[in-house]
Write a protein that holds these residues in place. Structure first.
Motif, PDB file in Angstrom:
ATOM      1  N   VAL A 172      20.648  44.427 -16.017  1.00 43.85           N
ATOM      2  CA  VAL A 172      21.323  43.481 -16.921  1.00 43.85           C
ATOM      3  C   VAL A 172      20.904  42.054 -16.552  1.00 43.85           C
ATOM      4  CG1 VAL A 172      23.369  44.892 -17.332  1.00 43.85           C
ATOM      5  CG2 VAL A 172      23.323  43.337 -15.362  1.00 43.85           C
ATOM      6  N   GLU A 173      21.090  41.156 -17.503  1.00 45.53           N
ATOM      7  CA  GLU A 173      20.942  39.730 -17.180  1.00 45.53           C
ATOM      8  C   GLU A 173      22.344  39.112 -17.228  1.00 45.53           C
ATOM      9  OE1 GLU A 173      18.463  37.342 -19.811  1.00 45.53           O
ATOM     10  OE2 GLU A 173      18.863  35.530 -18.649  1.00 45.53           O
ATOM     11  N   ALA A 174      22.716  38.428 -16.156  1.00 45.86           N
ATOM     12  CA  ALA A 174      24.028  37.766 -16.133  1.00 45.86           C
ATOM     13  C   ALA A 174      23.924  36.463 -16.911  1.00 45.86           C
ATOM     14  CB  ALA A 174      24.431  37.484 -14.693  1.00 45.86           C
TER      15      ALA A 174
ATOM     16  N   ILE B  44      19.729  36.908 -12.292  1.00 46.42           N
ATOM     17  CA  ILE B  44      20.493  35.649 -12.285  1.00 46.42           C
ATOM     18  C   ILE B  44      19.545  34.517 -12.663  1.00 46.42           C
ATOM     19  CG2 ILE B  44      21.671  34.004 -10.764  1.00 46.42           C
ATOM     20  CD1 ILE B  44      22.629  36.473  -9.162  1.00 46.42           C
ATOM     21  N   ASN B  45      19.996  33.648 -13.580  1.00 44.12           N
ATOM     22  CA  ASN B  45      19.150  32.520 -14.016  1.00 44.12           C
ATOM     23  C   ASN B  45      19.208  31.373 -13.022  1.00 44.12           C
ATOM     24  OD1 ASN B  45      18.082  33.093 -16.849  1.00 44.12           O
ATOM     25  ND2 ASN B  45      20.229  33.699 -17.003  1.00 44.12           N
ATOM     26  N   PHE B  46      18.032  30.932 -12.596  1.00 46.61           N
ATOM     27  CA  PHE B  46      17.930  29.754 -11.737  1.00 46.61           C
ATOM     28  C   PHE B  46      17.373  28.608 -12.574  1.00 46.61           C
ATOM     29  CE2 PHE B  46      18.116  30.530  -6.987  1.00 46.61           C
ATOM     30  CZ  PHE B  46      18.904  31.670  -7.103  1.00 46.61           C
TER      31      PHE B  46
ATOM     32  N   LEU C 223      15.802  37.285  -9.488  1.00 43.93           N
ATOM     33  CA  LEU C 223      15.923  35.835  -9.645  1.00 43.93           C
ATOM     34  C   LEU C 223      15.075  35.439 -10.854  1.00 43.93           C
ATOM     35  CD1 LEU C 223      15.353  33.636  -6.516  1.00 43.93           C
ATOM     36  CD2 LEU C 223      14.542  32.925  -8.735  1.00 43.93           C
ATOM     37  N   GLU C 224      15.723  34.866 -11.885  1.00 43.74           N
ATOM     38  CA  GLU C 224      14.971  34.476 -13.086  1.00 43.74           C
ATOM     39  C   GLU C 224      14.710  32.981 -13.069  1.00 43.74           C
ATOM     40  OE1 GLU C 224      16.223  35.498 -17.104  1.00 43.74           O
ATOM     41  OE2 GLU C 224      16.261  37.603 -16.522  1.00 43.74           O
ATOM     42  N   ILE C 225      13.432  32.638 -13.119  1.00 39.66           N
ATOM     43  CA  ILE C 225      13.097  31.204 -13.169  1.00 39.66           C
ATOM     44  C   ILE C 225      12.190  30.988 -14.368  1.00 39.66           C
ATOM     45  CG2 ILE C 225      11.403  31.704 -11.343  1.00 39.66           C
ATOM     46  CD1 ILE C 225      11.356  28.760 -10.719  1.00 39.66           C
TER      47      ILE C 225
ATOM     48  N   ILE D 150       9.765  35.847 -14.389  1.00 46.96           N
ATOM     49  CA  ILE D 150       9.436  34.567 -15.042  1.00 46.96           C
ATOM     50  C   ILE D 150      10.005  34.613 -16.459  1.00 46.96           C
ATOM     51  CG2 ILE D 150       7.580  33.057 -15.862  1.00 46.96           C
ATOM     52  CD1 ILE D 150       7.729  33.052 -12.860  1.00 46.96           C
ATOM     53  N   ASP D 151      10.896  33.654 -16.728  1.00 49.33           N
ATOM     54  CA  ASP D 151      11.662  33.624 -17.986  1.00 49.33           C
ATOM     55  C   ASP D 151      10.955  32.762 -19.031  1.00 49.33           C
ATOM     56  OD1 ASP D 151      13.737  34.086 -19.670  1.00 49.33           O
ATOM     57  OD2 ASP D 151      15.248  32.995 -18.515  1.00 49.33           O
ATOM     58  N   ASP D 152      11.302  32.964 -20.286  1.00 46.60           N
ATOM     59  CA  ASP D 152      10.804  32.151 -21.411  1.00 46.60           C
ATOM     60  C   ASP D 152       9.283  32.016 -21.373  1.00 46.60           C
ATOM     61  OD1 ASP D 152      13.465  31.844 -21.777  1.00 46.60           O
ATOM     62  OD2 ASP D 152      13.552  29.728 -21.241  1.00 46.60           O
TER      63      ASP D 152
ATOM     64  N   LEU E 190       7.800  39.617 -16.283  1.00 47.39           N
ATOM     65  CA  LEU E 190       7.500  38.478 -17.135  1.00 47.39           C
ATOM     66  C   LEU E 190       8.294  38.672 -18.417  1.00 47.39           C
ATOM     67  CD1 LEU E 190       5.183  36.410 -16.566  1.00 47.39           C
ATOM     68  CD2 LEU E 190       3.962  37.567 -18.396  1.00 47.39           C
ATOM     69  N   LYS E 191       9.083  37.663 -18.807  1.00 48.98           N
ATOM     70  CA  LYS E 191       9.892  37.827 -20.016  1.00 48.98           C
ATOM     71  C   LYS E 191       9.267  37.029 -21.155  1.00 48.98           C
ATOM     72  CE  LYS E 191      14.381  38.393 -19.393  1.00 48.98           C
ATOM     73  NZ  LYS E 191      15.783  38.066 -19.043  1.00 48.98           N
ATOM     74  N   ILE E 192       8.786  37.746 -22.178  1.00 46.98           N
ATOM     75  CA  ILE E 192       8.157  37.051 -23.315  1.00 46.98           C
ATOM     76  C   ILE E 192       9.258  36.418 -24.149  1.00 46.98           C
ATOM     77  CG2 ILE E 192       6.627  37.254 -25.302  1.00 46.98           C
ATOM     78  CD1 ILE E 192       5.508  39.773 -24.132  1.00 46.98           C
TER      79      ILE E 192
ATOM     80  N   ALA F 211      10.467  42.141 -23.248  1.00 45.49           N
ATOM     81  CA  ALA F 211      10.481  41.399 -24.524  1.00 45.49           C
ATOM     82  C   ALA F 211      11.909  40.935 -24.770  1.00 45.49           C
ATOM     83  CB  ALA F 211      10.000  42.288 -25.649  1.00 45.49           C
ATOM     84  N   GLU F 212      12.063  39.625 -24.969  1.00 42.73           N
ATOM     85  CA  GLU F 212      13.406  39.047 -25.146  1.00 42.73           C
ATOM     86  C   GLU F 212      13.711  38.850 -26.615  1.00 42.73           C
ATOM     87  OE1 GLU F 212      15.251  36.021 -22.133  1.00 42.73           O
ATOM     88  OE2 GLU F 212      13.301  35.310 -22.830  1.00 42.73           O
ATOM     89  N   GLY F 213      14.976  39.049 -26.982  1.00 37.29           N
ATOM     90  CA  GLY F 213      15.394  38.735 -28.350  1.00 37.29           C
ATOM     91  C   GLY F 213      14.876  39.723 -29.381  1.00 37.29           C
TER      92      GLY F 213
HETATM   93 CA    CA Z   1      17.101  34.192 -18.572  1.00 41.09          CA
END
Ligand code: CA
Ligand code: C2E
Ligand code: CA
Length: 540
Positions: free
Chosen positions: A323-325, A381-383, A413-415, A443-445, A464-466, A499-501
């Protein structure tokens, strides 16, 4: 002409009243001295009063003439003893006359000094001596005068946005000289205007009879002059100049308000759009931002934050792998506030670290509670960019998982890509440290920072999050090429792709076909409360 005449007449009348008052005081003292038996009585000292008044109201000449008259009026014609009709010796009244005159001169000199000191103090309140310009206080007074005369005018503030940088990297004297130079350049470019010094990096200009459009053109032309470096004291200085415009009466007919709106317009002018006309909507947004800033401080203490968890699904295994918090803030009056909005404010006011600590602590505690119920899951967790400037938060995360007996491999750790690239060397060592301990890195976004994957190869990365931006364009050829490239490159580097969203079946099918590893999106689930999440995973 008539105004000058009235002014002179009022002044003349005032002066005559003062002279009459002094004459009356002299006459009164003479009479008192005579009636109390002559100059041997102490009432001669009353004569100091008209002398001091003359010294206070007039100049040295007026004070000494008054003192002479006072001395003579108590002089040769005044008895020493009225009853016995004894006259004064000449040396008696001459000595008194000299003392009176000296006191008149000295006191007038002292009063003059005090007056001059006061004028200087008043000048200081309205004038900047170093720059040689009237200041903000004077501007407000002048604005009020113009408003009273029902004038139409524009007011523009110009600010050197990179003044701190100039001061720090070269010298503060160059900073000062830059402002002086800018003021000089404006004076040269225009004739009918008044310039005021506002702060060490800001000056304001009143342009009488200008409408907003003409002011905009004029200000823009002036800003254009700073596109090229300006030479100051032998240095070529890059000056980043921005400007804010207000108009009277369009924006306000109150001097304080006009000044405030001028400053707001200046704040609204960012570096990319360096000229801004005051806009009431922007002011409302600023006010809202300010209110959020104020209540953010209490949000943690008053338990207004909570976390929701969005599932990530593995396409290979067809199961929820983590999950992503995501943080939620329910403000008591304003209701839900968008995380992107309050996170960026928290970054700006420097309390993001405390917020991230709260998220870490609560996520880890949640994982521990789930574990106790036999429910094991990973959480990301988003940093923020500001959280990876030191290793404080990674160390805090280590401490938290030890205390709660959670396996570090359960934490990711999401950065963001931008955050990672900003300070690549330090981030690299930080992430290495985190990964060595067992944390996963994501790696986010990805794709929004216009960086090549090549830069990120240097980082220890698991996922890696697209960004949703590309997933939304997955039906276009351009979007497909971009996503395909990212997936291929990542797989070559042994990095898994999220893949996000993802919102619909079509997107999902395409991503499945092109070997995307994980899916996060409303198609599967929105972010959920802890209990909802357990139900979701169990029924998946
Ligand atoms: Ca995020
Ligand atoms: P993010 O890290 O990219 O988080 C993903 C955002 O996309 C979340 O928005 C999520 O609800 C939303 N989302 C996921 N799937 C879909 C979808 O299919 N359609 C649409 N329209 N949206 C989807 P959310 O929760 O509003 O968070 C927005 C951003 O706020 C996050 O973007 C992140 O940058 C920031 N944020 C949220 N929580 C935290 C936090 O605890 N710390 C930090 N530093 N930032 C956070
Ligand atoms: Ca994201």
């Amino acid at each position: 002409m008539s105004k000058i005449f009235i002014y002179n007449y009022i002044n003349f009348r005032k002066r005559m009243v003062k002279i009459l008052f002094i004459v009356l005081l002299i006459f009164f003292t003479d009479e008192t001295v005579y009636l109390t038996g002559g100059t041997q009585s102490a009432f001669t000292h009353f004569m100091y009063i008209p002398i001091l008044m003359a010294a206070f109201w007039g100049d040295i000449k007026f004070a000494s003439i008054t003192a002479l008259i006072c001395g003579i009026s108590l002089g040769p014609f005044m008895y020493r003893n009225v009853i016995d009709e004894v006259m004064q010796e000449p040396k008696e009244w001459i000595f008194r006359l000299i003392i009176f005159t000296l006191i008149g001169i000295i006191m007038s000199f002292l009063f003059e000094r005090i007056k001059q000191y006061k004028i200087k103090e008043i000048d200081k309140a309205f004038f900047n001596e170093k720059i040689g310009l009237a200041n903000a206080n004077k501007l407000k007074i002048d604005l009020a005068k113009r408003i009273k005369r029902k004038e139409c005018f524009s007011l523009v503030a110009f600010q050197i946005a990179n003044m701190d940088h100039i001061n720090r990297s070269i010298d503060y004297r160059i900073g000062e000289a830059s402002l002086e130079k800018a003021i000089h350049m404006f004076s040269d470019s225009s004739s009918s205007h008044e310039i005021y010094y506002i702060y060490n990096n800001e000056f304001a200009v009143v342009l009488p009879k200008y409408n907003v459009e003409d002011t905009y053109i004029k200000a823009l032309k002036f800003l254009e002059e700073f596109r090229e470096p300006v030479s100051i004291k032998g240095f070529k200085i890059e000056i980043v100049m921005k400007a804010g415009i207000v108009h009277c009466p369009s924006h306000s007919s109150n001097s304080d308000e006009l000044f405030k709106k001028m400053e707001l317009a200046l704040d609204q002018a960012s570096n990319s759009l360096d000229l801004c006309v005051y806009d009431a909507k922007l002011e409302k947004r600023n006010k809202e931002k300010y209110e959020i800033q104020m209540s953010l401080h209490d949000a943690i203490n008053n338990k207004q934050f909570y976390l929701v968890y969005q599932p990530k699904i593995s396409l290979n295994e067809n199961k929820v792998i983590g999950v992503e918090a995501l943080l939620r803030w329910k403000h008591p009056q304003k209701g839900f506030i968008d995380p992107e909005q309050f996170i960026s404010i928290a970054e700006n006011i420097g309390i993001i670290n405390d917020i991230t600590k709260w998220v870490i602590e609560n996520t880890v505690q949640q994982l521990s509670q789930w574990q106790q119920k036999g429910f094991y899951i990973n959480a990301a967790i988003n940093f923020s960019t500001k959280d990876v400037k030191t290793d404080e938060l990674v160390e805090f995360m280590k401490k938290c998982i030890k205390e709660n007996r959670v396996n570090p491999e359960k934490i990711e750790l999401e950065i963001t890509e931008r955050g990672a690239i900003k300070n690549l060397d330090f981030v690299k060592s930080l992430l290495n440290n985190a990964r060595k301990f067992g944390f996963k890195i994501s790696i986010d976004d990805f794709g929004t920072g216009y960086n090549s994957l090549f830069n990120l190869i240097k980082l220890p990365v698991d996922h890696l999050k697209i960004d949703k931006f590309f997933i939304d364009r997955i039906n276009d050829l351009d979007g497909q090429i971009a996503v395909k490239n990212i997936i291929n490159m990542a797989h070559k580097l042994d990095i898994k792709v999220v893949a996000e969203g993802v919102e619909n079946q079509k997107q999902l099918e395409w991503l499945k076909q092109h070997e995307c590893d994980y899916i996060q999106g409303y198609y599967y689930s929105k972010p959920l409360l802890p209990d909802e999440l357990i139900k979701y995973v169990k029924t998946f």
